[in-house]
Write a protein that holds these residues in place. Sequence first.
Motif, PDB file in Angstrom:
ATOM      1  N   GLY A 269       0.786  -1.238   0.000  1.00 28.11           N
ATOM      2  CA  GLY A 269       0.000   0.000   0.000  1.00 28.11           C
ATOM      3  C   GLY A 269       0.810   1.276   0.000  1.00 28.11           C
ATOM      4  N   VAL A 270       1.894   1.302  -0.797  1.00 27.12           N
ATOM      5  CA  VAL A 270       2.611   2.572  -0.922  1.00 27.12           C
ATOM      6  C   VAL A 270       2.024   3.366  -2.094  1.00 27.12           C
ATOM      7  CG1 VAL A 270       4.800   1.942   0.161  1.00 27.12           C
ATOM      8  CG2 VAL A 270       4.449   1.396  -2.228  1.00 27.12           C
ATOM      9  N   PRO A 271       2.041   4.690  -2.027  1.00 25.12           N
ATOM     10  CA  PRO A 271       1.444   5.475  -3.123  1.00 25.12           C
ATOM     11  C   PRO A 271       2.140   5.169  -4.455  1.00 25.12           C
ATOM     12  CG  PRO A 271       2.030   6.871  -1.256  1.00 25.12           C
ATOM     13  CD  PRO A 271       2.585   5.530  -0.968  1.00 25.12           C
ATOM     14  N   ASP A 272       1.346   5.075  -5.523  1.00 29.33           N
ATOM     15  CA  ASP A 272       1.885   4.735  -6.841  1.00 29.33           C
ATOM     16  C   ASP A 272       2.373   5.991  -7.546  1.00 29.33           C
ATOM     17  OD1 ASP A 272       2.460   3.348  -9.170  1.00 29.33           O
ATOM     18  OD2 ASP A 272       0.450   3.680  -9.974  1.00 29.33           O
ATOM     19  N   VAL A 273       3.550   6.479  -7.136  1.00 33.30           N
ATOM     20  CA  VAL A 273       4.101   7.694  -7.757  1.00 33.30           C
ATOM     21  C   VAL A 273       5.546   7.418  -8.190  1.00 33.30           C
ATOM     22  CG1 VAL A 273       2.657   9.340  -6.494  1.00 33.30           C
ATOM     23  CG2 VAL A 273       4.796   8.549  -5.462  1.00 33.30           C
ATOM     24  N   PRO A 274       6.038   8.182  -9.178  1.00 33.81           N
ATOM     25  CA  PRO A 274       7.413   7.935  -9.625  1.00 33.81           C
ATOM     26  C   PRO A 274       8.401   8.080  -8.465  1.00 33.81           C
ATOM     27  CG  PRO A 274       6.299   9.447 -11.114  1.00 33.81           C
ATOM     28  CD  PRO A 274       5.385   9.241  -9.935  1.00 33.81           C
ATOM     29  N   GLY A 275       9.411   7.234  -8.470  1.00 29.12           N
ATOM     30  CA  GLY A 275      10.472   7.357  -7.461  1.00 29.12           C
ATOM     31  C   GLY A 275      10.289   6.486  -6.239  1.00 29.12           C
ATOM     32  N   VAL A 276       9.109   5.852  -6.126  1.00 29.36           N
ATOM     33  CA  VAL A 276       8.866   5.056  -4.922  1.00 29.36           C
ATOM     34  C   VAL A 276       9.801   3.847  -4.847  1.00 29.36           C
ATOM     35  CG1 VAL A 276       7.211   3.431  -3.941  1.00 29.36           C
ATOM     36  CG2 VAL A 276       6.548   5.770  -4.319  1.00 29.36           C
ATOM     37  N   ALA A 277       9.994   3.198  -5.998  1.00 29.84           N
ATOM     38  CA  ALA A 277      10.850   2.005  -5.999  1.00 29.84           C
ATOM     39  C   ALA A 277      12.257   2.364  -5.530  1.00 29.84           C
ATOM     40  CB  ALA A 277      10.887   1.405  -7.403  1.00 29.84           C
ATOM     41  N   THR A 278      12.752   3.491  -5.992  1.00 28.91           N
ATOM     42  CA  THR A 278      14.093   3.908  -5.577  1.00 28.91           C
ATOM     43  C   THR A 278      14.121   4.199  -4.081  1.00 28.91           C
ATOM     44  OG1 THR A 278      14.020   5.138  -7.635  1.00 28.91           O
ATOM     45  CG2 THR A 278      15.974   5.423  -6.284  1.00 28.91           C
ATOM     46  N   ARG A 279      13.071   4.830  -3.595  1.00 25.57           N
ATOM     47  CA  ARG A 279      13.067   5.166  -2.165  1.00 25.57           C
ATOM     48  C   ARG A 279      13.036   3.910  -1.304  1.00 25.57           C
ATOM     49  NH1 ARG A 279       8.671   9.570  -1.161  1.00 25.57           N
ATOM     50  NH2 ARG A 279       9.375   9.423   1.010  1.00 25.57           N
ATOM     51  N   ILE A 280      12.471   2.855  -1.852  1.00 25.44           N
ATOM     52  CA  ILE A 280      12.464   1.593  -1.097  1.00 25.44           C
ATOM     53  C   ILE A 280      13.822   0.894  -1.217  1.00 25.44           C
ATOM     54  CG2 ILE A 280      11.424  -0.720  -0.929  1.00 25.44           C
ATOM     55  CD1 ILE A 280       8.829   0.571  -2.080  1.00 25.44           C
ATOM     56  N   LEU A 281      14.343   0.854  -2.442  1.00 21.49           N
ATOM     57  CA  LEU A 281      15.537   0.025  -2.665  1.00 21.49           C
ATOM     58  C   LEU A 281      16.852   0.717  -2.318  1.00 21.49           C
ATOM     59  CD1 LEU A 281      14.539  -1.832  -5.952  1.00 21.49           C
ATOM     60  CD2 LEU A 281      14.514  -2.701  -3.608  1.00 21.49           C
ATOM     61  N   LYS A 282      16.862   2.047  -2.325  1.00 19.02           N
ATOM     62  CA  LYS A 282      18.117   2.753  -2.066  1.00 19.02           C
ATOM     63  C   LYS A 282      18.668   2.426  -0.664  1.00 19.02           C
ATOM     64  CE  LYS A 282      21.080   6.402  -2.933  1.00 19.02           C
ATOM     65  NZ  LYS A 282      21.520   6.731  -1.634  1.00 19.02           N
ATOM     66  N   PRO A 283      17.839   2.571   0.380  1.00 18.58           N
ATOM     67  CA  PRO A 283      18.397   2.238   1.709  1.00 18.58           C
ATOM     68  C   PRO A 283      18.827   0.770   1.824  1.00 18.58           C
ATOM     69  CG  PRO A 283      16.072   2.904   1.875  1.00 18.58           C
ATOM     70  CD  PRO A 283      16.471   3.092   0.462  1.00 18.58           C
ATOM     71  N   ILE A 284      18.191  -0.096   1.031  1.00 25.61           N
ATOM     72  CA  ILE A 284      18.588  -1.513   1.054  1.00 25.61           C
ATOM     73  C   ILE A 284      19.977  -1.663   0.435  1.00 25.61           C
ATOM     74  CG2 ILE A 284      18.004  -3.828   0.144  1.00 25.61           C
ATOM     75  CD1 ILE A 284      15.928  -3.065   2.148  1.00 25.61           C
ATOM     76  N   SER A 285      20.177  -1.025  -0.711  1.00 26.19           N
ATOM     77  CA  SER A 285      21.497  -1.166  -1.342  1.00 26.19           C
ATOM     78  C   SER A 285      22.552  -0.387  -0.563  1.00 26.19           C
ATOM     79  CB  SER A 285      21.461  -0.770  -2.813  1.00 26.19           C
ATOM     80  OG  SER A 285      21.294   0.607  -2.943  1.00 26.19           O
ATOM     81  N   LYS A 326       8.363   2.585   6.655  1.00 22.64           N
ATOM     82  CA  LYS A 326       6.908   2.447   6.508  1.00 22.64           C
ATOM     83  C   LYS A 326       6.159   3.788   6.663  1.00 22.64           C
ATOM     84  CE  LYS A 326       3.132   0.323   8.756  1.00 22.64           C
ATOM     85  NZ  LYS A 326       2.758   0.142  10.121  1.00 22.64           N
ATOM     86  N   ASP A 327       6.435   4.487   7.730  1.00 22.68           N
ATOM     87  CA  ASP A 327       5.699   5.739   7.969  1.00 22.68           C
ATOM     88  C   ASP A 327       6.072   6.795   6.935  1.00 22.68           C
ATOM     89  OD1 ASP A 327       4.392   4.575   9.983  1.00 22.68           O
ATOM     90  OD2 ASP A 327       5.706   5.345  11.575  1.00 22.68           O
ATOM     91  N   GLU A 328       7.370   6.875   6.697  1.00 18.17           N
ATOM     92  CA  GLU A 328       7.860   7.875   5.747  1.00 18.17           C
ATOM     93  C   GLU A 328       7.202   7.700   4.366  1.00 18.17           C
ATOM     94  OE1 GLU A 328      12.191   7.721   5.556  1.00 18.17           O
ATOM     95  OE2 GLU A 328      12.022   8.566   3.509  1.00 18.17           O
ATOM     96  N   LEU A 329       6.956   6.460   3.979  1.00 20.28           N
ATOM     97  CA  LEU A 329       6.382   6.203   2.651  1.00 20.28           C
ATOM     98  C   LEU A 329       4.866   6.100   2.683  1.00 20.28           C
ATOM     99  CD1 LEU A 329       8.815   3.547   1.137  1.00 20.28           C
ATOM    100  CD2 LEU A 329       8.541   5.913   0.440  1.00 20.28           C
ATOM    101  N   ASN A 330       4.310   6.252   3.887  1.00 21.19           N
ATOM    102  CA  ASN A 330       2.865   6.151   3.997  1.00 21.19           C
ATOM    103  C   ASN A 330       2.342   4.770   3.611  1.00 21.19           C
ATOM    104  OD1 ASN A 330       0.746   7.571   4.871  1.00 21.19           O
ATOM    105  ND2 ASN A 330       0.993   9.225   3.329  1.00 21.19           N
TER     106      ASN A 330
END
Length: 411
Positions: A269-285, A326-330
Amino acid sequence: MALLVQKFGGTSVGTIERIEAVAEKVKGFREQGHDLVIVVSAMSGETNRLIALAKEIMDEPTPRELDVLVSTGEQVTIALLAMALQKRGVPARSYTGHQVRILTDQSYNKARILQIDEQRIRSDLDQGRVVIVAGFQGVDEDGNITTLGRGGSDTTGVALAAALKADECQIYTDVDGVYTTDPRVVDTARRLEKITFEEMLEMASLGSKVLQIRAVEFAGKYNVPLRVLHSFKEGSGTLITVEDDGSMEQPVVSGIAFSRDEAKLTILGVPDVPGVATRILKPISDANIEVDIIVQNVGADNKTDFTFTVGRGDYKRALEILQNLKDELNAREVRGDSKIAKVSIVGVGMRSHAGVATKMLDALSQEGINILMISTSEIKISVVIDEKYLELAVRALHSAFELDADKSKEE
Ligand code: ADP
Ligand code: ASP
Ligand code: MG
């Protein structure tokens, strides 16, 4: 007469008796007139034992000191094998990675070989000696000991064969070649006469640890003839070849690889907007965690569910990172599952056949196995499933793609 690089793995040098048996074998090759460079692993279990000792002192041992520690395993076996050969009247000399000068980069625990100085080896060979080199280890430009990652002695063997332009690099182990799948798991697995570099690379990277991935990469890049054989049984093993010339009928699937070392994470349930995938994967990498399969799905509410897999060793850390995001990404929820496995079918024959995925999914559904994720590339299809169905899945696919050995034809 040939120049051969022969690598003997941990179980092949696991006891004094086996080291003596390897020496007998090497003596036989020497008597046939071959020039020999022998690479050995540590005695089986030794590298694990050393890592466990380090972990008794600190949970995450300092990488530099860990390499100083684990490289000792191979230093023991090179010396013992040299003695066993000398006892048999075969002139032999052992060298550590540092002494040869196997120069690597500075990434402790997973260093890459940059250059090999083969002068010393050549001069020993010219003087009729068998040269024994410690696998798995090298040295960086500042003289620090480095190691090449688990299973790294295979890579030492191939890299030496490339540097010396050897006629063949022979990997001696406890199986008599590369099989259609791990013969310890499926007893109808069949030995392959040949497998292409491309297929072997996929098999290795998808979990078949018979050869280290980097060894296969290296052999492909430098065109090193590479063969996997049994240390103590006669046979021609498996040759790793360049792409088949088409003279042989190519099976659709050549092999099945699998890995238990997987975990799955989902942020829902994260908002479907550009850049979300990067915001999730960047801290992982940023946390140096490698992501494997990724699936993203947009629901009717325009919210995205984002799922990916990581190595099981990184699961807890990855889960923590997602929970903090989680909170940061809503996001609505974070879920994780560390009891999953990945099963993959591999074959260059897939390029010219349609319907392979359907056949795979069909075979799994007939066994009632639910598929959690799918990922495909030109010559492989991987599925993620519940870990408890792993062996069943491998067996079902092995039969579905007609890989089973015909046991009635044997002895
Ligand atoms: P070594 O200590 O000699 O390096 P490894 O344990 O690293 O040996 O590799 C050999 C093992 O690889 C075999 O005992 C076998 O269980 C496993 N293996 C996994 N997949 C395959 C495969 N497709 N073919 C042959 N062996 C495989
Ligand atoms: N001894 C090292 C290991 O156990 C390297 C090798 O055996 O190839 O990973
Ligand atoms: Mg190995």
